[in-house]
Scaffold this motif. Sequence first.
Motif, PDB file in Angstrom:
ATOM      1  N   GLY A 201       0.807  -1.218   0.000  1.00  0.00           N
ATOM      2  CA  GLY A 201       0.000   0.000   0.000  1.00  0.00           C
ATOM      3  C   GLY A 201       0.834   1.260   0.000  1.00  0.00           C
ATOM      4  O   GLY A 201       0.347   2.337   0.339  1.00  0.00           O
ATOM      5  N   MET A 202       2.094   1.158  -0.426  1.00  0.00           N
ATOM      6  CA  MET A 202       2.974   2.314  -0.435  1.00  0.00           C
ATOM      7  C   MET A 202       3.235   2.833  -1.846  1.00  0.00           C
ATOM      8  O   MET A 202       4.081   3.712  -2.052  1.00  0.00           O
ATOM      9  N   ALA A 203       2.525   2.314  -2.823  1.00  0.00           N
ATOM     10  CA  ALA A 203       2.622   2.795  -4.205  1.00  0.00           C
ATOM     11  C   ALA A 203       1.364   2.366  -4.947  1.00  0.00           C
ATOM     12  O   ALA A 203       0.677   1.415  -4.542  1.00  0.00           O
ATOM     13  N   LEU A 204       1.068   3.076  -6.018  1.00  0.00           N
ATOM     14  CA  LEU A 204      -0.072   2.743  -6.872  1.00  0.00           C
ATOM     15  C   LEU A 204       0.417   2.039  -8.129  1.00  0.00           C
ATOM     16  O   LEU A 204       1.570   2.214  -8.545  1.00  0.00           O
ATOM     17  N   ALA A 205      -0.452   1.250  -8.731  1.00  0.00           N
ATOM     18  CA  ALA A 205      -0.168   0.725 -10.063  1.00  0.00           C
ATOM     19  C   ALA A 205      -0.213   1.909 -11.026  1.00  0.00           C
ATOM     20  O   ALA A 205      -1.191   2.655 -11.041  1.00  0.00           O
ATOM     21  N   PHE A 206       0.836   2.100 -11.806  1.00  0.00           N
ATOM     22  CA  PHE A 206       0.904   3.252 -12.706  1.00  0.00           C
ATOM     23  C   PHE A 206       0.251   2.863 -14.027  1.00  0.00           C
ATOM     24  O   PHE A 206       0.912   2.516 -15.005  1.00  0.00           O
ATOM     25  N   ARG A 207      -1.065   2.958 -14.058  1.00  0.00           N
ATOM     26  CA  ARG A 207      -1.860   2.480 -15.188  1.00  0.00           C
ATOM     27  C   ARG A 207      -1.524   3.162 -16.504  1.00  0.00           C
ATOM     28  O   ARG A 207      -1.789   2.617 -17.572  1.00  0.00           O
ATOM     29  N   ARG A 208      -0.963   4.352 -16.442  1.00  0.00           N
ATOM     30  CA  ARG A 208      -0.611   5.065 -17.670  1.00  0.00           C
ATOM     31  C   ARG A 208       0.400   4.272 -18.485  1.00  0.00           C
ATOM     32  O   ARG A 208       0.458   4.376 -19.704  1.00  0.00           O
ATOM     33  N   TYR A 209       1.216   3.463 -17.799  1.00  0.00           N
ATOM     34  CA  TYR A 209       2.269   2.728 -18.474  1.00  0.00           C
ATOM     35  C   TYR A 209       2.120   1.211 -18.404  1.00  0.00           C
ATOM     36  O   TYR A 209       2.683   0.502 -19.233  1.00  0.00           O
TER      37      TYR A 209
END
Length: 224
Positions: free
Chosen positions: A117-125
């Motif tokens: 829970g310390m980062a998001l999935a970077f959906r842009r990439y």
Amino acid sequence: MVTLLIRLALANILAGAVAPALAQDISGPAQAVDGDSLSLSGISVRLYGIDAPEYDQKCTRGGEAWDCGKAAAAKLGELVARGAVRCQQRDIDDYGRNVAVCTVNGTDLGRAMVEAGMALAFRRYSDVYVLDEARAREAARGIWAGEFVAPSEWRSAHRAPQAQSQPPRSLAVPRQTPRSSVYYPNCQAARAAGAAPIYRGQPGYRPEMDGDGDGIACEPYRSR
């Protein structure tokens, strides 16, 4: 004409053969710069497919503000301290950093950060860590335990004030860079000392910390 077509075909084949060779795998001891960036054997690495809170970013938990950006950096630091880090390059970002999938003892660092829970999935990439993000959100781990602004939105909101307050280019970037006894090993240390951003010519400025070469080291990141 036939000869020209043959030459063009050969050029395309050679270009395709050379492109994969530009990718590189690097390994060794690493240090966390923030929640999604590493310094590995002197090489700057951006973890592929994730976006962590920026180092100076704050979130809310239990109705109170907490330094989620520093917490994310600490979590990544804890992970890389477990052994040698191996990174497989996927791309190069606007700052010249290697964008890579990195592991330590077989653990995918990007996945571990999202699962915590310390980062998001970077959906842009990439959508590779979307399910891991869903599980972290369901379990209310890390930043999901409270409220937060997406890192990309936080960067956008904090770029404009910085741009308005920076000195004119003629003052910020002198022709000669004087030597300075002030030294910061990385941008994390500069931020912790309250010195960032550092303009070319100011104490502590080093080209190695100026990823985009614009004369401003350790500036807030652009949307990635």
